[in-house]
Design a protein around this motif. Structure first.
Motif, PDB file in Angstrom:
ATOM      1  N   SER A 115       9.087   6.031   8.478  1.00  0.00           N
ATOM      2  CA  SER A 115       8.088   7.135   8.695  1.00  0.00           C
ATOM      3  C   SER A 115       6.824   6.715   9.566  1.00  0.00           C
ATOM      4  O   SER A 115       6.311   5.764   9.071  1.00  0.00           O
ATOM      5  N   PRO A 116       6.624   7.294  10.489  1.00  0.00           N
ATOM      6  CA  PRO A 116       5.455   7.030  11.261  1.00  0.00           C
ATOM      7  C   PRO A 116       4.022   7.200  10.210  1.00  0.00           C
ATOM      8  O   PRO A 116       2.995   6.505  10.829  1.00  0.00           O
ATOM      9  N   LEU A 117       4.094   7.827   9.328  1.00  0.00           N
ATOM     10  CA  LEU A 117       2.963   7.923   8.371  1.00  0.00           C
ATOM     11  C   LEU A 117       2.715   6.667   7.733  1.00  0.00           C
ATOM     12  O   LEU A 117       1.611   6.228   7.696  1.00  0.00           O
ATOM     13  N   THR A 118       3.654   5.714   7.522  1.00  0.00           N
ATOM     14  CA  THR A 118       3.511   4.339   7.008  1.00  0.00           C
ATOM     15  C   THR A 118       2.439   3.570   8.184  1.00  0.00           C
ATOM     16  O   THR A 118       1.771   2.845   7.704  1.00  0.00           O
ATOM     17  N   ILE A 123       9.253   0.980  11.394  1.00  0.00           N
ATOM     18  CA  ILE A 123      10.221   2.171  11.812  1.00  0.00           C
ATOM     19  C   ILE A 123      11.374   1.735  12.422  1.00  0.00           C
ATOM     20  O   ILE A 123      12.289   2.352  11.827  1.00  0.00           O
ATOM     21  N   ASN A 156      11.014   3.975  18.196  1.00  0.00           N
ATOM     22  CA  ASN A 156       9.758   4.874  17.645  1.00  0.00           C
ATOM     23  C   ASN A 156       9.211   5.388  19.072  1.00  0.00           C
ATOM     24  O   ASN A 156       9.453   5.030  20.147  1.00  0.00           O
ATOM     25  N   THR A 216      10.794   7.935   0.147  1.00  0.00           N
ATOM     26  CA  THR A 216      10.871   6.752   1.388  1.00  0.00           C
ATOM     27  C   THR A 216       9.989   6.868   2.263  1.00  0.00           C
ATOM     28  O   THR A 216       9.743   7.865   3.069  1.00  0.00           O
ATOM     29  N   PHE A 217       8.930   5.788   2.147  1.00  0.00           N
ATOM     30  CA  PHE A 217       7.950   5.656   3.235  1.00  0.00           C
ATOM     31  C   PHE A 217       8.289   4.814   4.550  1.00  0.00           C
ATOM     32  O   PHE A 217       8.143   5.428   5.526  1.00  0.00           O
TER      33      PHE A 217
END
Length: 316
Positions: free
Chosen positions: A186-189, A264, A268, A182-183
């Motif tokens: 996530s803040p990584l995305t 997100i 956030n 699950t991307f």
């Protein structure tokens, strides 16, 4: 008998004109001359100045004023801003752990992503500036698409990163993963998206195009390889343009709002979303204005540094 000058005619005017009326004061003539010379420019600039005053200067003035207000509860029902010159809202930004983390997170992510962005843009920009590329216009247009078609590209990315999207399908097919990741959410995305080089490629490409190839040829004649020539000759000569692209990218990244909220959600840690949440549902306009002033001040400092790099580039 010679005619006598009237009372309102000076002696200097009488002598110069031999009885004619004196010329008007020089300042009125200068004003008319200046208006004839610059009148069309003023007429063209007036709508823009009025627009900037109403759309930019007036809201900024209200934002700065509200930043020094305080919030009071009216009839135990509604929070309202009250005029009070105090620095409590600014102090609270650094005293509140949540707001302090949001400020540090926003600035830190901006510097990190733009650094990755710039490093990835350097070889692509050099290739576009020096190589014989087929379809150069289409390639450059593709770098502008994420800017002018941001909503479409973000939604396309969100779909690609869903558990049923092509990214997970490819990873599952290659047996890199055993179950979908699950991307989205996530803040990584967001960090990955902000690290993709877009406008920086075109800005740095323009900087590389301004470097005379004679310097690169001279370095290679003296035995330097292609990589060393790029790092020791081309990049230093284009440093003002690269620094300008870097600062402009950070200025845009610290104000990120659309990408985090779409990938997100509204809850956030980016500062622009914190400002919105201070207004809705807390109606804390003074605190939101103080956050906005801090964010605007950061952007103004970065833009000032950016304009300085452009002046140095023009001077050189």
């Amino acid at each position: 008998m010679a005619p006598q000058p009237s009372a309102h005619v000076t002696k200097a005017g009488w002598r110069a004109g031999e009885g004619a009326l004196p010329r008007p004061p020089a300042r009125f003539g200068d004003v008319r001359t200046w208006l004839r010379r610059h009148g069309s420019t003023i007429a063209l600039l007036t709508p823009l100045v009025l627009y900037m005053a109403l759309v930019f200067a007036a809201p900024m003035g209200l934002q700065i004023a509200f930043a020094f207000y305080e919030r009071v509860l009216v009839k135990e029902v509604l929070w309202m801003p009250k005029p009070a010159f105090q620095f409590g809202n600014f102090i609270n930004i650094f005293a509140d752990p949540s707001l302090r983390f949001s400020l540090a997170w926003t600035v830190g992510v901006a510097f990190f992503t733009v650094t990755i962005n710039t490093l990835l843009a350097l070889p692509v920009a050099y290739f576009l500036a020096r190589g014989k590329v087929w379809g150069r216009s289409l390639i450059e247009l593709s770098f502008l698409l994420p800017i002018f078609g941001e909503f479409y590209t973000i939604y396309a990315l969100a779909y690609a990163l869903t558990p049923e999207g092509p990214v997970n399908w490819l990873l599952l097919s290659l047996r890199v993963i055993n179950k979908p990741i699950t991307f989205v959410g996530s803040p990584l995305t967001v960090i990955v998206w902000m690290s993709i080089p877009t406008l920086s490629v075109l800005l740095i490409r323009s900087a590389f195009s301004g470097v005379d190839t004679v310097y690169e040829e001279a370095a290679q004649t003296m035995g330097a390889g292609s990589l060393r020539t790029f790092l020791r000759v081309t990049v230093p000569l284009a440093r003002n343009g690269i620094a300008g692209a870097y600062l402009l990218g950070i200025s845009a990244a610290v104000g990120a709002y659309t990408v985090p909220i779409l990938l997100i959600g509204s809850y956030n840690d980016w500062l622009a979303n914190k400002i919105v949440r201070e207004i809705e549902p807390y109606f804390n306009y003074p605190q939101a204005s103080a956050l906005g002033v801090i964010l605007t001040l950061i952007c103004c400092i970065l833009m000032y540094l950016y304009l300085g790099t452009q002046e140095k580039e023009a001077a050189s």
